[in-house]
Design an enzyme around this catalytic site. Structure first.
Site, PDB file in Angstrom:
ATOM      1  CD  GLU A  96      17.361  20.469  27.055  1.00  0.00           C
ATOM      2  OE1 GLU A  96      17.750  19.921  28.071  1.00  0.00           O
ATOM      3  OE2 GLU A  96      16.186  20.827  26.888  1.00  0.00           O
ATOM      4  CB  CYS A 109      11.827  24.553  20.076  1.00  0.00           C
ATOM      5  SG  CYS A 109      12.494  25.778  21.168  1.00  0.00           S
ATOM      6  CB  CYS A 116      21.217  33.097  27.305  1.00  0.00           C
ATOM      7  SG  CYS A 116      20.547  34.595  26.559  1.00  0.00           S
ATOM      8  CB  CYS A 120      15.446  37.091  31.017  1.00  0.00           C
ATOM      9  SG  CYS A 120      15.808  37.938  29.453  1.00  0.00           S
ATOM     10  CB  CYS A 123      15.144  32.920  31.234  1.00  0.00           C
ATOM     11  SG  CYS A 123      15.744  31.766  29.987  1.00  0.00           S
ATOM     12  CB  CYS A 345       7.612  27.091  27.571  1.00  0.00           C
ATOM     13  SG  CYS A 345       8.045  28.621  26.809  1.00  0.00           S
TER      14      CYS A 345
HETATM   15  N1  SAH Z   1      16.527  34.779  23.773  1.00  0.00           N
HETATM   16  C1  SAH Z   1      15.321  34.624  23.005  1.00  0.00           C
HETATM   17  C2  SAH Z   1      14.856  33.174  22.933  1.00  0.00           C
HETATM   18  C3  SAH Z   1      14.660  32.575  24.276  1.00  0.00           C
HETATM   19  S1  SAH Z   1      13.445  31.551  24.883  1.00  0.00           S
HETATM   20  C4  SAH Z   1      14.231  35.495  23.585  1.00  0.00           C
HETATM   21  O1  SAH Z   1      14.432  36.040  24.667  1.00  0.00           O
HETATM   22  O2  SAH Z   1      13.216  35.671  22.947  1.00  0.00           O
HETATM   23  C5  SAH Z   1      11.899  31.718  24.230  1.00  0.00           C
HETATM   24  C6  SAH Z   1      10.827  32.325  25.149  1.00  0.00           C
HETATM   25  O3  SAH Z   1      10.651  31.640  26.409  1.00  0.00           O
HETATM   26  C7  SAH Z   1      11.164  33.750  25.491  1.00  0.00           C
HETATM   27  O4  SAH Z   1      10.038  34.563  25.292  1.00  0.00           O
HETATM   28  C8  SAH Z   1      11.508  33.650  26.967  1.00  0.00           C
HETATM   29  O5  SAH Z   1      11.395  34.879  27.585  1.00  0.00           O
HETATM   30  C9  SAH Z   1      10.546  32.597  27.452  1.00  0.00           C
HETATM   31  N2  SAH Z   1      10.898  32.016  28.749  1.00  0.00           N
HETATM   32  C10 SAH Z   1      12.117  31.944  29.318  1.00  0.00           C
HETATM   33  N3  SAH Z   1      12.054  31.353  30.526  1.00  0.00           N
HETATM   34  C11 SAH Z   1      10.773  31.039  30.744  1.00  0.00           C
HETATM   35  C12 SAH Z   1      10.086  30.374  31.820  1.00  0.00           C
HETATM   36  N4  SAH Z   1      10.729  29.933  32.886  1.00  0.00           N
HETATM   37  N5  SAH Z   1       8.759  30.201  31.697  1.00  0.00           N
HETATM   38  C13 SAH Z   1       8.114  30.617  30.583  1.00  0.00           C
HETATM   39  N6  SAH Z   1       8.705  31.254  29.540  1.00  0.00           N
HETATM   40  C14 SAH Z   1      10.029  31.458  29.619  1.00  0.00           C
END
Ligand code: SAH
Length: 391
Positions: A96, A109, A116, A120, A123, A345
């Site tokens: 996306e 974005c 991935c 985490c 996520c 997000c």
């Molecule tokens: N892999 C990279 C980019 C990923 S996404 C990273 O970890 O930075 C960008 C941001 O969104 C990251 O800070 C991630 O931790 C956050 N994120 C992921 N899932 C989320 C969720 N469910 N709610 C809010 N933020 C989230």
């Protein structure tokens, strides 16, 4: 659009690589600059349109090269102007891309991987497992596609995409070479000419790669911290077990030192109800970041199907901010955009042909919990953000 499997795709080639390509063809290296302008400034679809190249060279390029963007599977537009594209990449999966307009500013974005590998715990991309790295052309192609698409629908907007963030699907530093090439094209005046302060690479903390990045780029860096202690971060961001917080902060400082001018690291902190949103977490966070030139980006957790976490309450968010604010931290709170098109997000789903088995496990968990999941085509989420300065 020029398409063919075996031809070399010029769309993702950095200026240095394109110069080398033309040298190898026995052409003058300035052809690279001419072709880059056609590809990235003019957005042309075919070599035929590159009228300052000789007919012979155009024919030759047609045989051995192509300019091929990933295909858009669908586009959705939110009431608030946020747009989301589901983009099909070469291995058949989808990622996306999200555009968030804010006044004169427009943030794109983009994704760097299909799925991935980092998993985490909060996520949804991680729950999809990992499928593939995107090529530099597939990364830059998202920028070119978005600019063209915005030009078609909003021709009067001067510079539709003013900022680019690598906050879509994937961990950019685990697709290092392609991401570095894409970053260089996005910042190059012969590419998209977006300044280093407006291009941000977000990482979960692949520490050795931060040191490598410092050698080759001065792109802005964001780090997904999400917890002030190793104990908690080990749970939320498992790569912390390999590269704990102290090493990560040291790497951030090293990266900043290399920039040699007034720059700051963005620290991302997703607030999850009852997990990392307590006053002591805010105090520990302020203490931890003392001395590091940074701005803290607070992101209220966005729930997704199958996740047990809940969004931070307004009261806890306010309290968290106040504690940081009193300790002179620079804070931004990201507000959710594009909710009506599921472009909130960090909930990015795409369509991942998972190679890790994690997606199947997540699916079984959902079934066990009787969670109804919408068809993927309507259920793509992405990282979208709106920074609200409160200081
Ligand atoms: N892999 C990279 C980019 C990923 S996404 C990273 O970890 O930075 C960008 C941001 O969104 C990251 O800070 C991630 O931790 C956050 N994120 C992921 N899932 C989320 C969720 N469910 N709610 C809010 N933020 C989230």
């Amino acid at each position: 659009m020029i398409t063919s499997g075996s031809r070399i795709n010029l769309l993702g080639m950095s200026q240095a690589k394109l110069m080398q390509f033309f040298q190898e063809l026995g052409e003058k290296s300035f052809r690279a600059q001419q072709v880059m302008k056609w590809i990235h400034h003019e957005g042309v679809q075919s070599f035929e349109e590159m009228t300052n190249l000789s007919k012979a060279l155009r024919a030759r390029l047609n045989e051995c090269a192509e300019v091929r963007e990933p295909e858009v599977a669908f586009e959705k537009i939110s009431k608030d102007g946020t747009r989301k594209w589901l983009v099909r990449v070469d291995n058949g999966s989808c990622v996306e891309t999200v555009f968030i307009p804010q006044g004169k500013r427009g943030t794109l974005c983009i994704s760097s991987q299909v799925g991935c590998a980092l998993d985490c715990s909060f996520c949804s991309t991680g729950k999809q497992g990992f499928s593939a790295n995107l090529s530099a052309a597939e990364i830059v192609g998202q920028v070119r596609m978005a600019i063209r698409s915005l030009k078609e629908t909003e021709p009067d907007r001067e510079r539709a995409v003013s900022n680019v963030v690598f906050m879509g699907m994937g961990e950019p530093l685990l697709n290092f070479d392609n991401v570095v090439d894409a970053v260089s094209l996005i910042m190059d005046d012969l590419g998209y000419g977006i300044s280093k302060r407006r291009v941000t690479l977000s990482t979960a903390g692949v520490v050795p790669a931060i040191y490598e990045l410092a050698k080759v780029s001065d792109v802005s860096l964001a780090v997904s911290l999400h917890a002030p202690t190793d104990e908690l971060r080990n749970e939320l961001v498992p790569i912390n077990r390999k590269y704990p917080i102290a090493q990560l902060i040291e790497a951030c400082q090293h990266y900043l030192d290399g920039l040699g001018e007034h720059r700051a690291i963005t620290i991302e902190y997703t607030l999850i109800d009852g997990i990392n949103d307590q006053p002591e977490h805010a105090r520990q966070l302020a203490e931890l970041l003392k001395g590091l030139e940074c701005k803290i980006n607070l992101i209220p957790f966005n729930p997704f199907p199958g996740s047990d976490y809940k969004k931070v309450s307004d009261a806890n968010l306010e309290q968290f901010q106040q504690i940081l604010y009193k300790r002179d931290c620079r804070i931004m709170v990201r507000t959710t955009r594009g909710e009506d098109i599921d472009a909130a997000c960090g909930q990015l789903v795409g369509q991942v042909n998972d190679r890790t088995g994690r997606s199947a496990r997540h699916q079984r968990r959902l079934e066990a919990k009787k969670v109804q999941v919408m068809p993927l085509a309507n259920d793509g989420f992405s990282s979208s953000s709106k920074g609200k300065h409160i200081q």
